[in-house]
Each structure stands twice: as C-alpha cells, then as structure tokens.
Scaffold this motif. Sequence first.
Motif, PDB file in Angstrom:
ATOM      1  N   GLU A  61       0.840  -1.213   0.000  1.00  0.00           N
ATOM      2  CA  GLU A  61       0.000   0.000   0.000  1.00  0.00           C
ATOM      3  C   GLU A  61       0.869   1.256   0.000  1.00  0.00           C
ATOM      4  O   GLU A  61       0.604   2.210  -0.732  1.00  0.00           O
ATOM      5  CB  GLU A  61      -0.960   0.049   1.200  1.00  0.00           C
ATOM      6  CG  GLU A  61      -1.991   1.179   1.017  1.00  0.00           C
ATOM      7  CD  GLU A  61      -2.635   1.672   2.302  1.00  0.00           C
ATOM      8  OE1 GLU A  61      -2.231   1.218   3.400  1.00  0.00           O
ATOM      9  OE2 GLU A  61      -3.542   2.522   2.211  1.00  0.00           O
ATOM     10  N   GLU A  65       1.013   4.175  -2.817  1.00  0.00           N
ATOM     11  CA  GLU A  65       0.826   5.566  -2.461  1.00  0.00           C
ATOM     12  C   GLU A  65       1.976   6.432  -2.978  1.00  0.00           C
ATOM     13  O   GLU A  65       1.745   7.503  -3.540  1.00  0.00           O
ATOM     14  CB  GLU A  65       0.743   5.669  -0.948  1.00  0.00           C
ATOM     15  CG  GLU A  65      -0.173   6.785  -0.533  1.00  0.00           C
ATOM     16  CD  GLU A  65      -0.428   6.735   0.955  1.00  0.00           C
ATOM     17  OE1 GLU A  65      -0.988   5.734   1.430  1.00  0.00           O
ATOM     18  OE2 GLU A  65      -0.034   7.692   1.627  1.00  0.00           O
ATOM     19  N   ILE A  69       1.591   9.484  -5.755  1.00  0.00           N
ATOM     20  CA  ILE A  69       1.984  10.859  -5.452  1.00  0.00           C
ATOM     21  C   ILE A  69       3.047  11.347  -6.435  1.00  0.00           C
ATOM     22  O   ILE A  69       2.991  12.472  -6.932  1.00  0.00           O
ATOM     23  CB  ILE A  69       2.454  10.974  -3.985  1.00  0.00           C
ATOM     24  CG1 ILE A  69       1.226  10.791  -3.070  1.00  0.00           C
ATOM     25  CG2 ILE A  69       3.136  12.312  -3.711  1.00  0.00           C
ATOM     26  CD1 ILE A  69       1.510  10.793  -1.603  1.00  0.00           C
ATOM     27  N   LEU A  72       1.249  12.036  -9.722  1.00  0.00           N
ATOM     28  CA  LEU A  72       0.459  13.278  -9.651  1.00  0.00           C
ATOM     29  C   LEU A  72       1.373  14.497  -9.745  1.00  0.00           C
ATOM     30  O   LEU A  72       1.060  15.478 -10.416  1.00  0.00           O
ATOM     31  CB  LEU A  72      -0.343  13.335  -8.347  1.00  0.00           C
ATOM     32  CG  LEU A  72      -1.544  12.385  -8.222  1.00  0.00           C
ATOM     33  CD1 LEU A  72      -2.089  12.408  -6.799  1.00  0.00           C
ATOM     34  CD2 LEU A  72      -2.643  12.747  -9.222  1.00  0.00           C
ATOM     35  N   ALA A  73       2.529  14.412  -9.063  1.00  0.00           N
ATOM     36  CA  ALA A  73       3.430  15.565  -9.004  1.00  0.00           C
ATOM     37  C   ALA A  73       4.150  15.789 -10.333  1.00  0.00           C
ATOM     38  O   ALA A  73       4.278  16.918 -10.791  1.00  0.00           O
ATOM     39  CB  ALA A  73       4.448  15.376  -7.882  1.00  0.00           C
ATOM     40  N   LEU A  82      -6.152  10.707 -14.556  1.00  0.00           N
ATOM     41  CA  LEU A  82      -6.276  11.200 -13.186  1.00  0.00           C
ATOM     42  C   LEU A  82      -7.210  10.287 -12.378  1.00  0.00           C
ATOM     43  O   LEU A  82      -6.907   9.917 -11.242  1.00  0.00           O
ATOM     44  CB  LEU A  82      -6.795  12.648 -13.198  1.00  0.00           C
ATOM     45  CG  LEU A  82      -7.028  13.309 -11.835  1.00  0.00           C
ATOM     46  CD1 LEU A  82      -5.752  13.296 -10.985  1.00  0.00           C
ATOM     47  CD2 LEU A  82      -7.513  14.756 -12.028  1.00  0.00           C
ATOM     48  N   VAL A  86      -6.320   8.252  -8.909  1.00  0.00           N
ATOM     49  CA  VAL A  86      -7.111   8.435  -7.689  1.00  0.00           C
ATOM     50  C   VAL A  86      -7.780   7.117  -7.299  1.00  0.00           C
ATOM     51  O   VAL A  86      -7.817   6.736  -6.129  1.00  0.00           O
ATOM     52  CB  VAL A  86      -8.150   9.574  -7.872  1.00  0.00           C
ATOM     53  CG1 VAL A  86      -9.098   9.622  -6.692  1.00  0.00           C
ATOM     54  CG2 VAL A  86      -7.444  10.920  -8.019  1.00  0.00           C
ATOM     55  N   LEU A  89      -5.324   4.822  -5.566  1.00  0.00           N
ATOM     56  CA  LEU A  89      -5.106   5.231  -4.174  1.00  0.00           C
ATOM     57  C   LEU A  89      -6.232   4.693  -3.284  1.00  0.00           C
ATOM     58  O   LEU A  89      -5.997   4.161  -2.194  1.00  0.00           O
ATOM     59  CB  LEU A  89      -5.096   6.766  -4.156  1.00  0.00           C
ATOM     60  CG  LEU A  89      -4.421   7.515  -3.028  1.00  0.00           C
ATOM     61  CD1 LEU A  89      -2.974   7.134  -2.908  1.00  0.00           C
ATOM     62  CD2 LEU A  89      -4.536   9.027  -3.270  1.00  0.00           C
ATOM     63  N   LYS A  90      -7.469   4.802  -3.767  1.00  0.00           N
ATOM     64  CA  LYS A  90      -8.613   4.370  -2.981  1.00  0.00           C
ATOM     65  C   LYS A  90      -8.705   2.846  -2.922  1.00  0.00           C
ATOM     66  O   LYS A  90      -9.043   2.268  -1.890  1.00  0.00           O
ATOM     67  CB  LYS A  90      -9.899   4.962  -3.563  1.00  0.00           C
ATOM     68  CG  LYS A  90      -9.899   6.494  -3.507  1.00  0.00           C
ATOM     69  CD  LYS A  90     -11.215   7.084  -3.928  1.00  0.00           C
ATOM     70  CE  LYS A  90     -12.256   6.802  -2.866  1.00  0.00           C
ATOM     71  NZ  LYS A  90     -13.500   7.569  -3.062  1.00  0.00           N
ATOM     72  N   SER A  93      -6.228   1.459  -0.473  1.00  0.00           N
ATOM     73  CA  SER A  93      -6.646   1.644   0.912  1.00  0.00           C
ATOM     74  C   SER A  93      -7.684   0.582   1.309  1.00  0.00           C
ATOM     75  O   SER A  93      -7.639   0.015   2.411  1.00  0.00           O
ATOM     76  CB  SER A  93      -7.162   3.075   1.069  1.00  0.00           C
ATOM     77  OG  SER A  93      -8.104   3.155   2.090  1.00  0.00           O
TER      78      SER A  93
ATOM     79  N   MET B  78       2.245  20.860  -6.098  1.00  0.00           N
ATOM     80  CA  MET B  78       3.510  20.180  -5.811  1.00  0.00           C
ATOM     81  C   MET B  78       3.746  20.179  -4.303  1.00  0.00           C
ATOM     82  O   MET B  78       3.142  20.934  -3.555  1.00  0.00           O
ATOM     83  CB  MET B  78       4.672  20.944  -6.453  1.00  0.00           C
ATOM     84  CG  MET B  78       4.554  21.173  -7.933  1.00  0.00           C
ATOM     85  SD  MET B  78       5.020  19.702  -8.868  1.00  0.00           S
ATOM     86  CE  MET B  78       6.818  19.811  -8.724  1.00  0.00           C
ATOM     87  N   LEU B  82       0.460  19.326  -2.608  1.00  0.00           N
ATOM     88  CA  LEU B  82       0.036  18.012  -3.079  1.00  0.00           C
ATOM     89  C   LEU B  82      -0.261  17.096  -1.896  1.00  0.00           C
ATOM     90  O   LEU B  82      -1.276  16.396  -1.856  1.00  0.00           O
ATOM     91  CB  LEU B  82       1.130  17.405  -3.983  1.00  0.00           C
ATOM     92  CG  LEU B  82       0.868  16.009  -4.534  1.00  0.00           C
ATOM     93  CD1 LEU B  82      -0.447  15.956  -5.313  1.00  0.00           C
ATOM     94  CD2 LEU B  82       2.023  15.559  -5.440  1.00  0.00           C
TER      95      LEU B  82
END
Lengths: 240, 240
Positions: A61, A65, A69, A72-73, A82, A86, A89-90, A93, B78, B82
Amino acid sequence: MAGGHTVAAFDAELAALHSAIDRMAALVESQFATALDALATADAAKAAVVVEGDAAIDRLEMEVEAMTIRMLALRQPMAKDLRDIVAALKIASNLERMGDFAGSVAKRAVTLAGLPVVPPAGSLTWMGRTVLEMIGDMRRAYAEQDAALAAAVRDRDGEVDAAYTSLFREFLTYMMETPAQITGCTHLLFAAKSIERIGDHATNVAENISYLVEGRLPAEERRKGDHSSFAVAPSSTPEG
Amino acid sequence: MAGGHTVAAFDAELAALHSAIDRMAALVESQFATALDALATADAAKAAVVVEGDAAIDRLEMEVEAMTIRMLALRQPMAKDLRDIVAALKIASNLERMGDFAGSVAKRAVTLAGLPVVPPAGSLTWMGRTVLEMIGDMRRAYAEQDAALAAAVRDRDGEVDAAYTSLFREFLTYMMETPAQITGCTHLLFAAKSIERIGDHATNVAENISYLVEGRLPAEERRKGDHSSFAVAPSSTPEG
C-alpha cells in the motif's frame, strides 16, 4: 484516452501501478483463503502465517501511495488518467483494510484452536466462499476494466449481508442453548463480521472500478442488507 | 510553502477544502456523541437521528473528493500542497468510516432499547469518552496543523484497545453467568468494537496529519493493543 500524456513513460508508470494493485489484490485473496481454511480446520499454524503475511500488504500500500503521489506531481494527469490514479489510491486503501480483516479472521482461528470445544463453523464457510469469489471477480474486473463485472460484484454484497444476519441470529440461539460455547461462538461471530466487512470493501473496490471505467459512481444507492444490528434471538431468554 | 501556486485562487480552494474536512469531522464528532448518549440511555429516538444523519457525512465525502480531483487536475500542485490534497482525500475516507461506525453504535442502541433487560453499559462509556476526546484533539490538530497533538492522539489509541480487550473478557464472563443477557451483551460487544474502530480511524487521521505537516509518516510502528481476538473468559464453561 487522449490526454496530455501520450509519452510512453507515463504508460509504463500506469502499467506498474496497475500491476502493484493486482499484486496487492492477489495477496489479499490468498491471505483470506488461508484464513478461511485455518478457521474451518482450527489450524493455529496456518493462521499464524496469515497474521505474519499482512505486513507485505501494508508495504505494497505504501508503495502504491508513493507511486501515485509521484505520478500526480510529475505527470499532471488529466481526465481518465487522473481517475485511474485516484482510483488506485482508494483501491489500495480498501485492499489494505481487507488484509487487516483477513488477519482478524486468522487471529480468531488461533483462539478457537485453543478452546476445548469449538462450535460448528459451517455457516461461515459458505459466506467466506462467496466473498472469496467476489475478490476473484473484483481482480478480473480491475484487470479487464470491466464495469459490468464490477457491478456484478457489488450486487453480490447483499447475499453476504443476508447470510451474516441469519448467522448472527443462529449463533445467538446457539449460545443460549449451549452456554459452554459462548466464548467460541462470540469469536466466530466476530470472524463472520470480519468476513462481511471484507465483502463490503470488495464492493467499495468494485465501485471504484466503475468510477475509473465510466467516470461516475454507480447511480443506484448501494443496498444495505446487514440487518444484524437489529437481530435478537427468537427467544430472548433461554429459559423461555 | 514555496510552490508554483502562489495564486490567491489556489489558497482559497485549499481553505475551502480544509473547511469541508472540518465540517465533516464536526458532524462525525456530534453524531458519535449522540450515539454514545443513545447507547447509555437506551434511547431509540435519539439513535434514529444518528442513523439518518449519516447521509450528510457521505455527501460531504463526495464533495471533498470532487474538490480534490478538480484541484489535482487544474492546479497541478507540488510538494506540501500536493500532500495537503492527498491527505484530505484520505482523511475524508476515514471520517466517512467513522460516521458509519457511529451509525452502527446507534443501531445497537435501537436494538438494546427493545430488549426486556439490558446489561450494564458502563465500561463502554469510558471507552466512548476517550474516543470522543481523541476526535476533538484530532480536529484541533488538523485545524492548527499540530503534529505533536496528532502524535498524542495516536498514542491514546493503545488505551482504547486495552479497554476494549478487558471489556471483551468481562462480557464473556457476564454472558456465561447470565444467559438471559446474551443478546444484549452481544450487541454491546459489537458496539464496543465499533467504538474501538472509530478510535483506529481517528489514529489514521492523526497519522495523515503528521504526514501532511512533516512530509513523512511517523517512523515508529503503531502499537497494536487490541488483543481481544485472543481473549477467552477466565473459565470457559460456566459450570466449570
């Protein structure tokens, strides 16, 4: 999906993310299968393997994550990309929670293995098998981005909830008739609750897959079929 | 935080996100307080208010999610920005679960209100009060971005787990001595488990606050203090 990310690097990262999620889900599936087996056979050694194995799911996990991140960055994904990130990530979890609950089932198996008498766990086996099938279908739905299969997983949650509610009543009655089995029954009831919760989380993952594929959550409100909170035994005093 | 987002619009969006999270947390806190009250007084009408109120928390979670996805897509944040957004997504998911568990406690209160005899719920009150304090501190830690207070919340989770484990043993014994109270005790045990899980999620939120403020997760592994999975009553047969 036409986005700003036709670069091969992004596709490779997305593939790595999907593969990490599937590795997590495969671990959850095998951990849960072993926990059910340990419960059915009251096998403490097998249960201990599940309890130890949970750390690998937790590590995955954190890996997922970190990947999301970073993506995304650095990649600034849009639209479906996107949503994909997301959703990962969910989903991760939820998978982590499912791993925890498989561990809880295994811990109950350890305790049951140490009791002088163990109540019959047959009703849990059917429930457990249904949830295990939901996990298998959930994995396939994710791999094939199959929203129809995801919806089918979600629809099966009602079966599990109904089975749990009836099992709850059955165990209350059994405890009143057989006070010597109260400890065993209570642990089995909590194991059943954990199995039911794994089914809930598989349903959450299925909903995330729908969101990822179709860009919106299933319109219909999820049926809430666990009525065990309101369950009382047919007669509330054993003396009648 | 020096990033690419000095624009006032982004700060306003971040403030709106923080405020939505705090509204969610405030609702969770009041829902849980009411559920505890309904449990202590076996008040079905009060409990029904909690069950109905959960939808508002679910709606806020979807709102938070939509805000985060919009911000990720349009603002390409960022570093700390973020982390702030990813933490909001994770905190909202934990708050939604806490709301669900407050609803579970309330549902048990409804059932208990309908029973001819109800076992003493005093041990749950202390546990519930501790968890309620954790939620209050968690809200303050988020509002003030106070990592030390977040760590203190996390440290209290061990107290709650220990209380739950001892309560689990106490109730097993009580059920064996008073079989007529088995139904009531079983529902109280599940209510206690829900309270303990709310504490776990408050701890998760505290960890997300640490991550958000300090950029890394607390190094130390969280102590796992709930040993109730292994609990048996002092004597496993009441006749014994």
